[in-house]
Write a protein that holds these residues in place. Structure first.
Motif, PDB file in Angstrom:
ATOM      1  N   PRO A  54     -29.656 -36.335 -36.666  1.00 38.59           N
ATOM      2  CA  PRO A  54     -30.797 -36.762 -37.482  1.00 38.59           C
ATOM      3  C   PRO A  54     -32.132 -36.350 -36.859  1.00 38.59           C
ATOM      4  O   PRO A  54     -32.252 -36.221 -35.642  1.00 38.59           O
ATOM      5  N   GLU A  55     -33.131 -36.148 -37.691  1.00 35.68           N
ATOM      6  CA  GLU A  55     -34.468 -35.783 -37.214  1.00 35.68           C
ATOM      7  C   GLU A  55     -35.205 -36.996 -36.648  1.00 35.68           C
ATOM      8  O   GLU A  55     -36.044 -36.862 -35.753  1.00 35.68           O
ATOM      9  N   VAL A  56     -34.878 -38.184 -37.180  1.00 34.15           N
ATOM     10  CA  VAL A  56     -35.493 -39.424 -36.695  1.00 34.15           C
ATOM     11  C   VAL A  56     -34.396 -40.473 -36.506  1.00 34.15           C
ATOM     12  O   VAL A  56     -33.562 -40.670 -37.388  1.00 34.15           O
ATOM     13  N   ILE A  57     -34.404 -41.121 -35.352  1.00 35.42           N
ATOM     14  CA  ILE A  57     -33.480 -42.226 -35.067  1.00 35.42           C
ATOM     15  C   ILE A  57     -34.303 -43.414 -34.578  1.00 35.42           C
ATOM     16  O   ILE A  57     -35.039 -43.306 -33.592  1.00 35.42           O
ATOM     17  N   VAL A  58     -34.187 -44.533 -35.258  1.00 33.84           N
ATOM     18  CA  VAL A  58     -34.816 -45.784 -34.837  1.00 33.84           C
ATOM     19  C   VAL A  58     -33.699 -46.794 -34.638  1.00 33.84           C
ATOM     20  O   VAL A  58     -32.932 -47.058 -35.562  1.00 33.84           O
ATOM     21  N   GLU A  59     -33.587 -47.324 -33.420  1.00 35.04           N
ATOM     22  CA  GLU A  59     -32.477 -48.235 -33.092  1.00 35.04           C
ATOM     23  C   GLU A  59     -32.994 -49.579 -32.612  1.00 35.04           C
ATOM     24  O   GLU A  59     -33.645 -49.663 -31.554  1.00 35.04           O
ATOM     25  N   ASN A  60     -32.763 -50.624 -33.398  1.00 35.58           N
ATOM     26  CA  ASN A  60     -33.008 -52.010 -32.999  1.00 35.58           C
ATOM     27  C   ASN A  60     -34.395 -52.201 -32.373  1.00 35.58           C
ATOM     28  O   ASN A  60     -34.533 -52.774 -31.286  1.00 35.58           O
ATOM     29  N   VAL A  61     -35.409 -51.727 -33.076  1.00 31.84           N
ATOM     30  CA  VAL A  61     -36.775 -51.775 -32.542  1.00 31.84           C
ATOM     31  C   VAL A  61     -37.423 -53.133 -32.807  1.00 31.84           C
ATOM     32  O   VAL A  61     -37.421 -53.633 -33.933  1.00 31.84           O
ATOM     33  N   HIS A  62     -37.959 -53.691 -31.739  1.00 30.46           N
ATOM     34  CA  HIS A  62     -38.728 -54.935 -31.815  1.00 30.46           C
ATOM     35  C   HIS A  62     -40.159 -54.637 -31.366  1.00 30.46           C
ATOM     36  O   HIS A  62     -40.377 -53.903 -30.402  1.00 30.46           O
ATOM     37  N   LYS A  63     -41.121 -55.225 -32.075  1.00 22.70           N
ATOM     38  CA  LYS A  63     -42.523 -55.058 -31.714  1.00 22.70           C
ATOM     39  C   LYS A  63     -43.273 -56.348 -31.998  1.00 22.70           C
ATOM     40  O   LYS A  63     -43.187 -56.891 -33.112  1.00 22.70           O
ATOM     41  N   SER A  64     -43.965 -56.842 -30.989  1.00 18.53           N
ATOM     42  CA  SER A  64     -44.769 -58.052 -31.146  1.00 18.53           C
ATOM     43  C   SER A  64     -46.215 -57.772 -30.787  1.00 18.53           C
ATOM     44  O   SER A  64     -46.506 -56.934 -29.918  1.00 18.53           O
ATOM     45  N   PHE A  65     -47.114 -58.472 -31.457  1.00 14.44           N
ATOM     46  CA  PHE A  65     -48.512 -58.523 -31.065  1.00 14.44           C
ATOM     47  C   PHE A  65     -48.766 -59.955 -30.599  1.00 14.44           C
ATOM     48  O   PHE A  65     -48.841 -60.877 -31.412  1.00 14.44           O
ATOM     49  N   GLY A  66     -48.854 -60.131 -29.277  1.00  9.39           N
ATOM     50  CA  GLY A  66     -48.952 -61.484 -28.751  1.00  9.39           C
ATOM     51  C   GLY A  66     -47.678 -62.249 -29.059  1.00  9.39           C
ATOM     52  O   GLY A  66     -46.570 -61.777 -28.777  1.00  9.39           O
ATOM     53  N   SER A  67     -47.828 -63.411 -29.657  1.00 10.37           N
ATOM     54  CA  SER A  67     -46.656 -64.233 -29.978  1.00 10.37           C
ATOM     55  C   SER A  67     -46.086 -63.930 -31.358  1.00 10.37           C
ATOM     56  O   SER A  67     -45.087 -64.527 -31.770  1.00 10.37           O
TER      57      SER A  67
END
Length: 243
Positions: free
Chosen positions: A2-15
């Motif tokens: 695949p050209e793009v693979i995103v696996e189980n991504v987590h992103k927080s801003f502060g809490s």
């Protein structure tokens, strides 16, 4: 691969956790539309894919690059990945042609004659050949956005990311920009776009992903997803858009 693979991504801003375990793959030549209400995580996901936001956990690969916090690796990634935002971010003191020639010269050390040839080619692609010597303040919003797309294309990216690029434009100018994006799709460009243009997503996107509360809530072939939403959240979203 695949050209793009995103696996189980987590992103927080502060809490506040904005992305809660997002995973997706994009094959070469696919067009993926990200839809959902404001605050669902669409634009944050796009910015994470290009390394503009640091993820808290998970893995992202795009165009053969692993997204990391290393500045050198990010520079390499951005040679192959173009991104266009709602705001055009053109340099007002440079002509249209100079705006487009700048990155290939600085980032890729392309000779001026070659970068000019590329600029003329991509301007023709977005229907603005006659605007090479014009300045941004002489253009309409739709024309400026098409120049912003041309500027990304001049870097010959493998993947293009679009973040609500028509949301500040009136309907006529929106159509100008969507026509350019549709042509890119026909030409086989791999694209991920955050959009509120549901009719465009349905018509042009290979697959549509509906995001809700920081998760991929529903995804599938675009026409099928819009015709037969499986979740009440997507049904309500589509119904609201029709109104």
């Amino acid at each position: 691969m695949p050209e793009v693979i995103v696996e189980n991504v987590h992103k927080s801003f502060g809490s506040v956790e904005v992305l809660k375990g997002v995973s997706l793959t994009v094959e070469r030549g696919e067009v993926i539309a990200l839809i959902g209400r404001s605050g669902s995580g669409k634009s944050t996901l796009l910015r994470c894919i290009n390394g503009l936001e640091k993820i808290n956990s998970g893995r992202i690969e795009i165009a053969g690059h692993t997204v990391s916090n290393d500045p050198r690796q990010l520079r390499e990634l951005r040679r192959d990945v173009g991104i266009v935002f709602q705001s055009y971010n053109l340099f007002p003191h440079l002509s249209v042609g100079e705006n487009i020639m700048l990155a290939p010269k600085i980032v890729k050390n392309v000779a001026r004659a070659q970068s000019r040839e590329t600029a003329e080619k991509v301007l023709k692609l977005v229907g603005l050949s006659e605007k090479f010597d014009a300045y941004p303040d002489e253009l309409s919003g739709g024309q400026q956005q098409r120049v912003a797309i041309a500027r990304s294309l001049a870097m010959q990216p493998k993947v293009m990311l679009f973040d609500e690029v028509t949301s500040a434009l009136d309907p006529e100018l929106t159509e100008e920009v969507l026509n350019v994006m549709e042509q890119l799709a026909r030409d086989g460009m791999t694209m991920i776009l955050v959009t509120h243009e549901m009719a465009f997503a349905r018509r042009v996107a290979t697959k549509t992903i509906f995001m809700h509360q920081g998760k991929i809530w529903e995804e599938g072939a675009s026409k099928a997803l819009f015709s037969d939403p499986k979740t009440p959240e997507l049904r309500q979203f589509v119904k609201a858009d029709v109104k």
